[in-house]
Design a protein around this motif. Structure first.
Motif, PDB file in Angstrom:
ATOM      1  N   ASP A 189      20.908  31.456  -0.963  1.00 52.61           N
ATOM      2  CA  ASP A 189      19.932  31.974  -1.917  1.00 52.61           C
ATOM      3  C   ASP A 189      20.096  31.376  -3.310  1.00 52.61           C
ATOM      4  O   ASP A 189      19.146  31.390  -4.104  1.00 52.61           O
ATOM      5  N   THR A 206      22.905  37.467  -5.984  1.00 49.32           N
ATOM      6  CA  THR A 206      23.134  37.515  -4.544  1.00 49.32           C
ATOM      7  C   THR A 206      24.446  36.841  -4.175  1.00 49.32           C
ATOM      8  O   THR A 206      25.194  37.335  -3.324  1.00 49.32           O
ATOM      9  N   CYS A 241      17.518  36.741   7.064  1.00 48.05           N
ATOM     10  CA  CYS A 241      17.322  37.884   6.155  1.00 48.05           C
ATOM     11  C   CYS A 241      17.392  37.440   4.704  1.00 48.05           C
ATOM     12  O   CYS A 241      16.558  37.840   3.871  1.00 48.05           O
ATOM     13  N   ALA A 242      18.388  36.612   4.376  1.00 46.70           N
ATOM     14  CA  ALA A 242      18.558  36.155   2.998  1.00 46.70           C
ATOM     15  C   ALA A 242      17.357  35.335   2.542  1.00 46.70           C
ATOM     16  O   ALA A 242      16.939  35.418   1.378  1.00 46.70           O
ATOM     17  N   THR A 243      16.776  34.558   3.447  1.00 47.05           N
ATOM     18  CA  THR A 243      15.607  33.748   3.101  1.00 47.05           C
ATOM     19  C   THR A 243      14.402  34.638   2.795  1.00 47.05           C
ATOM     20  O   THR A 243      13.706  34.457   1.783  1.00 47.05           O
ATOM     21  N   LYS A 261      24.199  34.176   1.954  1.00 48.74           N
ATOM     22  CA  LYS A 261      23.846  34.587   0.602  1.00 48.74           C
ATOM     23  C   LYS A 261      23.958  33.412  -0.380  1.00 48.74           C
ATOM     24  O   LYS A 261      23.182  33.314  -1.342  1.00 48.74           O
ATOM     25  N   TYR A 282      14.494  37.754   1.922  1.00 47.89           N
ATOM     26  CA  TYR A 282      14.796  38.570   0.751  1.00 47.89           C
ATOM     27  C   TYR A 282      14.543  37.806  -0.542  1.00 47.89           C
ATOM     28  O   TYR A 282      14.089  38.386  -1.537  1.00 47.89           O
ATOM     29  N   ALA A 336      27.697  38.560  -2.506  1.00 44.96           N
ATOM     30  CA  ALA A 336      28.246  38.008  -1.269  1.00 44.96           C
ATOM     31  C   ALA A 336      29.697  37.580  -1.453  1.00 44.96           C
ATOM     32  O   ALA A 336      30.513  37.699  -0.528  1.00 44.96           O
TER      33      ALA A 336
END
Length: 447
Positions: free
Chosen positions: A59, A371, A120-122, A56, A124, A375
């Protein structure tokens, strides 16, 4: 751009349904990823907290870049919408993989989760940033933005309630082997639905035609950072995201160790989210009567009082604890509605002043920091667990010390309360109101 400020119901609904994707991804990892790591794979609490945090934190760097890219987009399907479909679909697939990897040996399970969560974070980032940027371009009316955010927050509450309420149930029904994998599939489908609904529902919506900024990303970030109202609003929101992340991470632990009932996690979670379905329209009325800034202050005060009530509820019945959590839920509804309606106001005033559309950069910085805050919440909670001597296990629950159980409760109550109090101090210095936004828009229109 149309001068008519009212948005069609189709656009409001379609845009709001995008919160099914953001709410599901923002909730379930915060609720279950830390227990998955500590009590399913057997990773020590401190390391598990880092695994949740680091993807996270990525991000924070990526989101402003995603905002800059979407600002400069000239795609015929719209500046933001194509990102929704592509990134949202990728996120749905990656989330299924997050809980589908090996659990033994421990190092391999930890590596799988870390890499999958980073992916996933990328994905998102490239969904969330364009999605949050859209309201500033959909309408110039600050009151209409509040109405749009009311739809979004109401649907967000439903999405959080559905994903967060059912995920622990699905996990328990699926058992040790399939429980978490079924959670991944369930949430992946929710993300896919929200993605398509937002992409489809906003098709053809008229958007403000403001030129993309000519300056480089570094210069834009410097200009954004120089906006005092944005800094204060962002600091308030990030601190509250940190507190909410800490609360979400603690739900499962409090249910099992303070209440002695694993099923209590669903009850507590529902009490946290369900009030938003009732009070979000009431918070909109507060905004209409007193303004967003004062409404946000009242919502933050509710958050603080609720967290202190949870602290005072230690050793009491589940009903008492649930009532205290419901007070937090009332504040949480407003703490989602108001800042999400205030951010487009800040960006719109900047566009009026400069003649350039930096909403993507504003949003990129905002979502990246949000984010990180969400996190840091599980990371902070994991640190409290580690300080209390919490014992991780891959073979079922083990006996925890009195000190560890105390840490579980403090991380769920007093620690978030302190963070929320700090956010209230930042909000008290914020000055932008609806009158200033309208005057800014009028000045630009007549110049």
């Amino acid at each position: 751009m149309s001068t008519h400020s009212g948005l069609p119901r189709r656009v409001r609904t379609g845009y709001g349904l995008g919160s099914v994707a953001t709410g599901s991804f923002g909730t379930v990892p915060g609720l279950l990823l830390l227990p998955f790591l500590t009590d399913h794979i057997g990773i020590a609490a401190g390391l598990a907290g880092l695994i949740v945090l680091l993807p996270k934190a990525w991000d924070v760097l990526l989101n402003p870049i995603a905002g800059r890219i979407s600002d400069a987009s000239t795609h015929p399907g719209g500046r933001r919408r194509p990102f929704l479909l592509r990134a949202g679909t990728a996120l749905a697939l990656l989330f299924v993989l997050l809980f589908a990897g090996p659990t033994a040996p421990t190092w391999l399970g930890a590596l799988w989760v870390a890499v999958a969560f980073l992916a996933c974070a990328t994905a998102y980032a490239f969904f969330q940033v364009p999605y949050v940027a859209m309201p500033a371009e959909l309408t110039r009316d600050p009151a209409e933005r509040t109405r749009l955010m009311t739809w979004r927050v109401a649907i967000l509450a439903l999405a959080i309630l559905l994903s967060g309420g059912l995920a622990p149930v699905i996990r328990d029904l699926g058992g040790a082997t399939w429980g978490y994998r079924l959670v991944g599939l369930f949430v992946g489908l929710l993300i896919l639905f929200g993605t398509y609904a937002a992409w489809r529902g906003t098709a053809g919506a008229p958007l403000a035609d403001i030129p993309a900024p000519s300056a480089g990303l570094g210069e834009q970030l410097r200009l954004v950072a120089g906006d005092r109202n944005f800094r204060l609003l962002l600091l308030t929101y990030v601190l509250q995201a940190l507190a909410i992340g800490c609360l979400l991470a603690g739900v499962d632990y409090v249910a099992r160790w303070s209440m002695g009932r694993s099923g209590a996690s669903t009850i507590l979670f529902i009490c946290f989210v369900a009030p938003a379905l009732i009070v979000t329209p009431l918070w909109q009325l507060v905004a209409a009567k007193a303004g967003k800034r004062w409404g946000y202050g009242a919502a933050t005060l509710c958050l603080l009082l609720g967290a202190l009530a949870v602290f005072a509820a230690k050793g009491r019945s589940l009903a008492v604890l649930a009532a205290a959590v419901a007070v937090i839920g009332i504040g949480y509804a407003g703490a989602q509605l108001f800042p999400l309606a205030m951010l487009p106001d800040v960006a719109a005033v900047d566009a009026d002043r400069t003649g350039e559309n930096r909403i993507g950069v504003f949003t990129g910085v905002w979502t990246g920091a949000e984010t990180l805050g969400l996190a840091l919440g599980p990371g902070l909670y994991a640190a409290v667990l580690a300080a209390g001597g919490y014992v991780s296990s891959s073979g079922g629950e083990v006996e925890q010390s009195t000190r560890a159980v105390t840490a579980i409760h403090l991380g769920f109550s007093l620690v978030p309360a302190v963070v929320i109090a700090l956010s209230l101090l930042a909000l008290a210095r914020y000055r932008l109101d609806e009158r200033s936004v309208r005057e800014s828009a009028t000045t630009r229109h007549t110049s």
